[in-house]
Scaffold this active site. Structure first.
Site, PDB file in Angstrom:
ATOM      1  N   ASN A 132      -8.684  -1.135   4.120  1.00 14.90           N
ATOM      2  CA  ASN A 132      -8.822  -1.466   2.705  1.00 14.90           C
ATOM      3  C   ASN A 132      -7.721  -2.405   2.219  1.00 14.90           C
ATOM      4  OD1 ASN A 132      -7.041   0.809   3.140  1.00 14.90           O
ATOM      5  ND2 ASN A 132      -6.898   0.978   0.933  1.00 14.90           N
TER       6      ASN A 132
ATOM      7  N   PHE B  56     -10.895  19.129  -9.196  1.00 15.98           N
ATOM      8  CA  PHE B  56      -9.799  18.379  -9.808  1.00 15.98           C
ATOM      9  C   PHE B  56     -10.306  17.026 -10.305  1.00 15.98           C
ATOM     10  CE2 PHE B  56      -6.432  15.268  -9.726  1.00 15.98           C
ATOM     11  CZ  PHE B  56      -5.350  15.930 -10.280  1.00 15.98           C
TER      12      PHE B  56
ATOM     13  N   ARG C   6       6.159  17.433  -4.944  1.00 16.88           N
ATOM     14  CA  ARG C   6       4.947  17.402  -5.763  1.00 16.88           C
ATOM     15  C   ARG C   6       4.659  18.837  -6.179  1.00 16.88           C
ATOM     16  NH1 ARG C   6       1.425  13.136  -2.316  1.00 16.88           N
ATOM     17  NH2 ARG C   6      -0.256  13.928  -3.602  1.00 16.88           N
ATOM     18  N   THR C   7       4.664  19.084  -7.470  1.00 11.96           N
ATOM     19  CA  THR C   7       4.586  20.457  -7.971  1.00 11.96           C
ATOM     20  C   THR C   7       3.171  20.807  -8.418  1.00 11.96           C
ATOM     21  OG1 THR C   7       5.211  19.714 -10.190  1.00 11.96           O
ATOM     22  CG2 THR C   7       6.979  20.447  -8.724  1.00 11.96           C
TER      23      THR C   7
ATOM     24  N   ASP D 149       0.857  -1.179   0.000  1.00 13.18           N
ATOM     25  CA  ASP D 149       0.000   0.000   0.000  1.00 13.18           C
ATOM     26  C   ASP D 149       0.898   1.235   0.000  1.00 13.18           C
ATOM     27  OD1 ASP D 149      -2.324   1.581   0.297  1.00 13.18           O
ATOM     28  OD2 ASP D 149      -2.016   1.680   2.450  1.00 13.18           O
ATOM     29  N   LYS D 150       0.328   2.400  -0.280  1.00  6.21           N
ATOM     30  CA  LYS D 150       1.117   3.635  -0.280  1.00  6.21           C
ATOM     31  C   LYS D 150       0.908   4.440   0.999  1.00  6.21           C
ATOM     32  CE  LYS D 150      -0.412   7.298  -2.263  1.00  6.21           C
ATOM     33  NZ  LYS D 150      -0.381   8.266  -1.135  1.00  6.21           N
ATOM     34  N   THR D 151      -0.316   4.886   1.190  1.00  6.83           N
ATOM     35  CA  THR D 151      -0.606   5.808   2.284  1.00  6.83           C
ATOM     36  C   THR D 151      -0.439   5.129   3.633  1.00  6.83           C
ATOM     37  OG1 THR D 151      -2.208   6.873   0.841  1.00  6.83           O
ATOM     38  CG2 THR D 151      -2.304   7.414   3.187  1.00  6.83           C
TER      39      THR D 151
ATOM     40  N   LYS E 155      -5.020  26.041 -10.699  1.00  9.00           N
ATOM     41  CA  LYS E 155      -3.751  25.393 -10.383  1.00  9.00           C
ATOM     42  C   LYS E 155      -3.845  23.944 -10.856  1.00  9.00           C
ATOM     43  CE  LYS E 155      -5.003  23.879  -5.711  1.00  9.00           C
ATOM     44  NZ  LYS E 155      -4.828  24.057  -4.279  1.00  9.00           N
TER      45      LYS E 155
ATOM     46  N   ASP F  38      -1.553  -0.982   5.919  1.00  9.20           N
ATOM     47  CA  ASP F  38      -1.857  -0.540   7.283  1.00  9.20           C
ATOM     48  C   ASP F  38      -3.312  -0.155   7.472  1.00  9.20           C
ATOM     49  OD1 ASP F  38      -1.364   2.994   7.493  1.00  9.20           O
ATOM     50  OD2 ASP F  38      -1.714   1.810   5.696  1.00  9.20           O
TER      51      ASP F  38
END
Length: 1110
Positions: free
Chosen positions: A840, A596, A649-650, A431-433, A620, A837
């Site tokens: 999900n 977005f 992160r731009t 997982d990432k987050t 943006k 963690d």
């Protein structure tokens, strides 16, 4: 343009139209930001694309109904498997499993899911019963526990074999020895297993009870609230949920139960991103009908982050989205256990063959079938029951070592049956987050084109903002206007170079206005009841303010503007208030908001300054989306690249001033487009794009997502160990791609192929062919596109993805994560590990061969459902490189040595029976057989769980050593055959040596051979050990002492057969010099050649770890 694309001729007009539609889809990028990205669909090689994919890419395939395509890959795979070989190897198992599944489905037929009507406050009107609102993760219940555990044990050939052997001892004609010699080991194995399963089940029951006791009943008076869905979809952004509007007009909350109203909801389904329903109030005139969508729902496993909610329960228990997206826990079996199970089958065939040979040499005299069964019992030690005992005890020791390792504190082993899996992993799905990242965004850089500000120069920005607003306030004077003076003619006036202070002011103002962040004021005093301040009081105290948004990036931006002096203090659906450094409040009216999306990669907002009536369009977004929109500049692309290399992160920020006439014209066209029933999204996008021209570039921002500690070196270590890493996340594509770069999941030298969004087979076909031409590049794909690819081209997609050094799957649902794990297992046959963690991640963790959970900010749901629980991602390095290696190596050595111990005594029995004219008479009886596998050899053999071939520091320093483990060379048919030959050689030497050297004292052959056997086993343990531990030395001498001290009590067992030939143990005989040197000679002859061979092999062909150690 579509007509220019050459496609294969098709036989139907419908198919031709479909092909033209696909061609238009891929060629109609048009000018703009996406045009260059679609250059791979060049017209000249379209025809070459279509035939690159094998089999399913023919023109006949395109003519079939689309619903039939998904059957093609599976059908082709199944065709390869059919035949006699398939039936002999796997067919019978497939048929048995199918029959069992059919019976289970008949017995546990699931209730058909239906749409339902739920009345407010009137449960008696419900026409059908719904599941209990509880979660159940237990594998068994009171009635199924014993049958279930016994089935899981006896489905292994080893345990089933010994059950049959033990039961045969109740037949008098087949009885060989004492009952306890067979039933005691089997009973011990079952008792240990049942105790372990009972403890695990009790822990699951306690966890379920704790979760089921946690209910919440939290809608704000304003008709909206925020929820956190990280446990459901992995996204940590807070979602805005809206109440049913007609209920918000009720005078009091209690009136909800006095109205006649009901909710009609669709049937339960797995999709967590959609919902369809209606709310109807019958007692009003006219009746009120209001549609319900995903914005009106709060799913189970989400958390009310702000506000108070009163809701009506629609789905309960196993019909909730979270439970429907969670797979049932399965009993995991390690690869080493499966390999040992295959070896025991080979040993059984050898056992049967040896028994048949003995009966054949006997001449099939008398009741030969009874003699055959007695030989099967005599040689039953070829398959030792102590194998399971030793392995299970070894697994417990490995788990204890992991939990006691000071270098990985907090590690918990929740499934003690698969520690060896940690040493065999090829795919790691993460997982990432919260797993790779801390999910804490920090503003790092602001770039204005000519000047850049970092963390150490933020005070300059604060000073510029303060000076700018104080200057504006003084210029405003008596007019008391708190914003910039009108500049309506700016777009037509000649451009003048702005001061740095003015540019900073414009940039900070744009950042604080262009977002979807909402400030929330909550009491810090912990008062129960009303947690939210009344906004009418305008209590904008900083200590009570928190920010909620759909992205943590936006929160970081707004927090940064607060730190430099411009604070967002209030926001609702139509307005926004800012506070200047001097405390003045500025009000802005929100005219339009463009959220977005992954397609547009940007968001925009149109606001009106209430003090000056100025209308400004702020926007943006990602650099690739914003570059064609902003005015020409020579620095944006270069600086974006510089920030990306720093892992930032731009976001590009721009603005455009609008006159009242321009806005009114836009609003009318925008409203008309939103009312369109055909191609609504395309028409709306076209109207918005009419504004997105020649925008003024204000600044470039850089935000860093803080990674977990030591994520980069850990990922590099895993890559060097030959482990392929896939990141499966529910987050957005851009976020996932950025983290893949910053964490070095994708190395700097590798390209990234972003798989284009596809919706049908033709698009998937073209995109897969484009992907095939890429080499050594990481793949990034969304969950929707993945679903399409797996529907039509499952085999081809997995084959291509497995060749990538890294794969990133974004917008994945929990079910998709588990499906990807299952696909890798089926298509590669390799061992998989899943780590996460959040709630999900539970399905993915349970589906993997080895599941690892991290105790993080998203709770303990994943860690409790996992096989292994750790505190930080970096701990996985030591868990795999050190503990995984040791567990696999030790279990492989232990398993083979225990089999050697059974083979050597069975060889001696075979030689003994052949000497006695193939009589089925046991060589060793009663306690000698039990003692041989327990107190005489158990401690030294079991001490192999302390052995290690490589020191932990060396294993961590050279992760490349891990690659050898995945090849399974420590336990294979080759190593097994070597141990079989060693056993035959040593068993033959011991028995024939005893017969040759003691020809005149044949009556003492049992004492002689058994003593030599014990000494040989102790020496063989010493030969097998690679790193000595002091407990190993103690175990060797303890076993030897036990044997010597027990000789005085075992004289009755040293007779030959059941009828002793007067060959009782003679203490005087075994103390003679002749006995001692002859036993020593037999032992030396059986062991010395092996020591010589081991020494020569170490010198001539040392293993890789020996080279490193030297």
């Amino acid at each position: 343009m579509a007509d220019q694309i050459p496609l294969y001729p098709v036989r139907s007009a419908a198919a031709a139209a479909a092909n033209r539609k696909r061609a238009v889809y891929y060629s109609a990028a048009g000018p703009g930001p996406g045009a260059d990205r679609h250059s791979r669909y060049q017209l000249e090689d379209e025809s070459a694309h279509l035939d690159e994919m094998p089999l399913m890419m023919s023109e006949e395939g395109f003519e079939n109904e689309e619903s039939d395509y998904h059957t093609l890959p599976r059908a082709r795979i199944m065709q390869r498997k059919r035949g006699l070989e398939w039936f002999v190897c796997d067919g019978w198992k497939f048929l048995c499993t199918s029959c069992c599944d059919w019976l289970v489905n008949i017995c546990q037929r699931k209730k058909e899911l239906k749409a339902r009507t739920v009345w407010l406050g009137c449960p008696e009107k419900c026409e059908e019963k719904h599941p209990r609102n509880s979660i159940k993760n237990q594998k068994y219940n009171v009635f199924t526990f014993i049958p279930g555990v016994l089935y899981e044990q006896f489905k292994f050939f080893l345990n089933l074999y010994f059950l049959v052997i033990s039961c045969s001892q109740f037949v008098p004609a087949l009885k060989i020895g004492y009952l306890y010699t067979y039933w005691a080991p089997l009973g011990f194995v079952l008792a240990v297993t049942m105790t372990r399963e009972a403890i695990d089940e009790f822990r699951r029951f306690q966890r379920d009870k704790e979760v089921n006791s946690q209910l919440y009943s939290k809608l704000t008076v304003r008709g909206s609230c925020f929820i956190r869905t990280d446990q459901l979809d992995g996204e940590t952004d807070w979602k805005l949920k809206v109440a049913v509007s007609c209920t918000q007009r009720l005078p009091a909350l209690g009136d909800l139960f006095s109205i006649s109203a009901y909710v009609y909801a669709q049937k339960p389904q797995m999709d967590i991103h959609s919902f369809e329903g209606t709310f109807t109030r019958e007692d009003s005139d006219p009746p009120v009908h209001e549609s319900l969508s995903i914005e009106n729902t709060l799913w189970a496993s989400t958390v009310v982050a702000s506000g108070t909610v009163i809701g009506v329960v629609i789905y309960t228990g196993k019909e909730t989205r979270s439970v429907m997206n969670t797979s049932n826990p399965k009993n995991k079996v390690g690869l080493l256990d499966l390999e040992l199970n295959r070896l025991t089958k080979a040993l059984f065939l050898a056992l049967v063959a040896l028994s048949v040979v003995m009966v054949t040499l006997q001449g099939f005299v008398g009741p030969w079938y009874r003699n055959l069964f007695r030989f099967l019992l005599l040689f039953s030690y070829i398959i030792p029951i102590s194998l399971r005992v030793n392995l299970d005890m070894g697994k417990a020791v490995y788990g204890w070592m992991m939990m006691k390792d000071e270098n990985i504190p907090g590690t918990v082993v929740r499934t003690s049956t698969i520690p060896e899996e940690l040493g065999r992993l090829v795919y790691l799905l993460t997982d990432k987050t919260g797993t790779l990242t801390q999910n804490e965004m920090v503003f790092k850089r602001l770039h204005l084109g000519t000047v850049s500000y970092g963390a150490d120069t933020m005070d300059e920005i604060q000073s510029h903002v303060r000076d700018s607003y104080s200057q504006m306030q003084s210029q405003a004077g008596g007019n008391n206007t708190g914003s910039t003076p009108p500049r309506k003619a700016q777009s037509s006036a000649p451009k003048v170079r702005k001061s740095v202070s003015s540019r900073i002011h414009e940039a900070v103002k744009a950042i604080v206005l262009c977002h979807n962040v909402t400030p929330v004021y909550e009491s810090r005093a912990g008062v129960t009841g009303e947690t939210e301040f009344a906004e009418a009081d305008q209590d904008f105290s900083d200590e009570n303010r928190t920010y909620q948004a759909s992205s943590p990036d936006e929160v970081a931006l707004v927090q940064w503007t607060e730190s430099v002096g411009l604070t967002l203090v209030s926001r609702d659906l139509t307005s926004m208030q800012l506070k200047t450094p001097s405390g003045q409040v500025l009000s802005f009216c929100i005219l339009q908001l463009f959220p977005f999306t992954s397609e547009s990669k940007r968001m925009g907002i149109i606001v009106r300054d209430e003090s000056t009536a100025e209308i400004t369009f702020y926007m943006k977004g990602a650099d690739v989306a914003m570059s064609p929109i902003v005015q020409y500049n020579d620095w944006l692309e270069e600086e974006c690249g510089n920030m990306a290399r720093e892992g930032l992160r731009t976001l590009v920020v721009a603005k455009k001033a609008l006159t009242e006439e321009q806005y009114q014209d836009f609003e009318s066209r925008y409203t008309q487009a939103k009312l369109s029933m055909h191609d609504r999204s395309l028409k709306v996008a076209a109207v918005v794009e009419s504004l997105e021209r020649e925008m003024e570039l204000l600044c470039l921002t850089g935000v860093e997502d803080q990674l977990q500690a030591d994520v980069r070196p850990t990922l590099e270590m895993l890559r060097n160990a030959g482990i392929k890493i896939w990141m499966l996340t529910g987050d957005k594509l851009e976020t996932a791609t950025c983290i893949a770069k910053s964490s070095h999941l994708v190395s700097r030298t590798q390209d990234i192929h972003i798989f284009r969004q596809v919706t049908n087979r033709g698009e998937a076909h073209l995109e897969l062919n484009a992907f095939r031409r890429k080499h050594d590049c990481a793949l990034v794909i969304s969950g929707d596109s993945l679903e399409v690819c797996l529907k039509y081209y499952e085999h081809e997609f997995v084959e291509l993805a497995c060749q990538c050094p890294a794969v990133v799957c974004c917008r994945c649902s929990p079910t998709q994560k588990a499906h990807i794990v299952t696909l890798l297992q089926q298509h590669t046959g390799r061992r998989t590990c899943a780590i996460g963690d959040g709630g999900n991640d539970v399905s993915m963790i349970q589906a993997a061969d080895c599941g690892i959970g991290i105790e993080g900010k998203e709770g303990k749901q994943a860690s409790l459902a996992a096989d292994f629980s750790i505190r930080q991602f970096r701990h996985i390095g030591r868990l795999l490189m050190v503990h995984g290696r040791n567990s696999y190596k030790r279990s492989a050595a232990l398993g083979q040595f225990v089999m050697h111990r059974g083979l050597i005594i069975s060889t001696m029995q075979a030689v003994f029976s052949s000497v006695f004219y193939f009589a089925s008479v046991p060589l060793y009886q009663g306690f000698l057989m039990v003692g041989y596998a327990t107190i005489y050899t158990m401690f030294p053999v079991f001490s192999l769980v302390l052995d290690q071939d490589v020191k932990p520091e060396m294993a961590m320093l050279y992760p490349e050593l891990y690659k050898d483990l995945t090849k399974g060379r420590s336990l294979s048919f080759k190593t097994f055959l070597i141990w079989v030959l060693i056993s035959i050689y040593q068993g033959g030497i011991l028995m024939y040596g005893a017969l040759v050297l003691f020809e005149s004292e044949f009556v003492h052959v049992v004492a002689i051979s058994f003593t030599a056997l014990i000494l040989t086993e102790l020496l063989m343990v010493a030969l097998t050990v690679r790193t000595w531990h002091w407990l190993m030395v103690v175990a060797e001498f303890l076993s030897l002492g036990c044997y010597v001290s027990s000789l005085a009590f075992l004289n009755e067992y040293f007779g030959i057969g059941r009828v002793s030939f007067g060959a009782f143990l003679d203490v005087a005989f075994i103390t003679t010099v002749a006995f001692l040197w002859k036993v020593s000679a037999i032992t030396v002859v059986s062991c010395l050649p092996l020591y010589v061979l081991k020494y020569l092999r170490r010198k001539l062909s040392p293993p890789s770890y020996c080279k490193l150690a030297s």
